[in-house]
Design a protein around this motif. Structure first.
Motif, mmCIF file in Angstrom:
data_model
loop_
_atom_site.group_PDB
_atom_site.id
_atom_site.type_symbol
_atom_site.label_atom_id
_atom_site.label_comp_id
_atom_site.label_asym_id
_atom_site.label_seq_id
_atom_site.Cartn_x
_atom_site.Cartn_y
_atom_site.Cartn_z
ATOM 1 N N GLU A 62 29.655 40.238 44.061
ATOM 2 C CA GLU A 62 29.846 38.976 43.339
ATOM 3 C C GLU A 62 28.721 38.756 42.335
ATOM 4 O O GLU A 62 28.920 38.172 41.264
ATOM 5 N N TYR A 63 27.520 39.249 42.648
ATOM 6 C CA TYR A 63 26.396 39.099 41.724
ATOM 7 C C TYR A 63 26.604 39.964 40.485
ATOM 8 O O TYR A 63 26.217 39.582 39.373
ATOM 9 N N LEU B 159 29.550 40.695 39.204
ATOM 10 C CA LEU B 159 30.570 40.021 38.401
ATOM 11 C C LEU B 159 29.980 38.844 37.637
ATOM 12 O O LEU B 159 30.259 38.654 36.441
ATOM 13 N N ARG B 160 29.143 38.053 38.305
ATOM 14 C CA ARG B 160 28.550 36.887 37.635
ATOM 15 C C ARG B 160 27.573 37.322 36.538
ATOM 16 O O ARG B 160 27.469 36.671 35.487
ATOM 17 N N LEU C 63 36.426 41.614 51.427
ATOM 18 C CA LEU C 63 36.165 40.709 50.297
ATOM 19 C C LEU C 63 37.021 41.023 49.070
ATOM 20 O O LEU C 63 36.845 40.377 48.037
ATOM 21 N N SER D 77 38.885 37.938 47.554
ATOM 22 C CA SER D 77 37.987 36.920 46.992
ATOM 23 C C SER D 77 37.282 37.444 45.739
ATOM 24 O O SER D 77 37.040 36.685 44.789
ATOM 25 N N LEU D 78 36.969 38.730 45.696
ATOM 26 C CA LEU D 78 36.342 39.295 44.500
ATOM 27 C C LEU D 78 37.328 39.354 43.334
ATOM 28 O O LEU D 78 36.964 39.084 42.178
ATOM 29 N N LEU E 86 37.501 35.902 42.048
ATOM 30 C CA LEU E 86 36.312 35.573 41.268
ATOM 31 C C LEU E 86 36.392 36.182 39.874
ATOM 32 O O LEU E 86 36.062 35.517 38.876
#
Length: 352
Positions: A243-244, A246-247, A267, A270-271, A274
């Motif tokens: 997730e980091y 992607l952000r 995950l 959820s990924l 996101l």
């Protein structure tokens, strides 16, 4: 000429499923090339296991909960004892820790070795991750029950009763494992944790994971990306920190890039959500689990390999493979990735 050895390799799974199994088969091939006889013992064999292998499979070898199923544990002990008597090994090499009773069975009759592929022998939670924002440096043991109140490292277990049982099992395995002739640490980080958590200097040996040779490959695989290609290949779990990535990529969406994520895990949904919420779904592609050679060729064709771990790896096999294929790596500055990546030389380390 040194005498050839009969080596029983005991692993939960057999075949190139994940990093541990890939290292196992690379090691087995290397030992056999040197004339040693290797017997594979496991609980489950994947289709990727070579057809000419004839492993000994024991149901429940690593998964039997002793307190809930004492009768099944007794059957597993009998099956393991029979398998070892049949194979008559000079050395028993564990790739993971089964129940303490099974370790005791082996150490009472054979010289035994454990390769510590993860931090599990030094952490009841098996990850040394505190609140997913830091790395636990505390000694392991019954004090983990108190530590959990502040760092939530054992919260994947649903109650204090379950957490107490986990630590009891952990301590039993540690006591049994201390009877082995040697514990192989696959990084300096794992070596340090073992020495800090009850294993002796004479017992712990540092041996980095082996990598296969890629000389038989004709070249990188073609990709459908015409942009600079970023790749991650891992299990989709919180430890990997995707997730980091992607952000972070959202902040540089003005640059030209495409991101492929290889692997499966809890995950994934959820990924994917996101990525969609960040409006990156046209540039981020979830490719799932791919055949090993295809995965490595795709990594070889990439511009950069991303490994945004928020906690420690025992070694970091995918990063080592990417570097050996000539693809630089970018990772958070976490153990043992910071032993493999030389900042500014073969990749970049970012403060976590």
């Amino acid at each position: 000429m040194k005498p050839r050895l009969r080596i029983a390799m005991i692993s939960p799974t057999l075949g190139a499923a994940f990093g541990l199994e890939q290292v196992l088969m690379t090691s087995v091939n290397g030992l056999r090339q040197r004339g040693h006889h290797v017997i594979l013992i496991g609980e489950k064999a994947f289709d990727s296991l070579p057809k000419n292998e004839n492993p000994i499979l024991i149901e429940g070898l690593f998964s039997t909960p002793a307190l809930l199923k004492p009768g099944q544990l007794k059957r597993v002990k009998k099956a393991l004892n029979s398998a070892l008597k049949e194979s008559q090994p000079d050395v028993v090499h564990f790739l993971d820790q089964p129940h303490a009773d099974l370790i005791d069975l082996a150490t009472q009759n054979y010289p035994c070795v454990l390769t510590a592929h993860t931090v599990a022998p030094t952490c009841p939670a098996s990850h040394r991750l505190a609140n997913e924002t830091g790395i636990c440096e505390k000694p392991s043991g019954w004090g983990c029950l108190v530590q959990n109140k502040t760092v939530n490292c054992l919260n994947q277990f649903k109650s204090d009763l379950h957490r107490t049982h986990v630590i009891y099992e952990f301590e039993s395995k540690r006591k049994a494992t201390q009877k082995m002739k040697a514990i192989i640490a696959i990084s300096r980080y794992v070596e340090r944790k073992l020495l800090e958590n009850g294993f002796s200097r004479s017992q712990v040996k540092l041996v980095y994971n082996p990598l296969p040779q890629w000389s038989s490959w004709e070249g990188p695989v073609s990709t459908f990306s015409q942009r600079p290609l970023l790749i991650s290949a891992c299990r989709l779990v919180p430890l990997k920190g995707l997730e980091y990535a992607l952000r972070a990529l959202k902040k540089v969406e003005s640059l030209d890039w495409e991101y492929h994520i290889l692997g499966e895990g809890p995950l994934r949904n959820s990924l994917e959500k996101l990525a969609k919420d960040l409006q990156l779904e046209q540039r981020v592609h979830f490719l799932g689990k791919m055949p090993r050679e295809e995965t490595l060729k795709l990594i070889q064709s990439a511009t950069l390999f991303l490994q945004p771990n928020v906690g420690p790896e025992g070694f970091g096999l995918s990063v080592a493979e990417a570097l050996s294929l000539g693809t630089p790596a970018l990772a958070f500055d976490t153990p043992a990735l910071n032993e493999i990546i030389e900042h500014g030389k073969n990749g970049l380390l970012v403060p976590s």
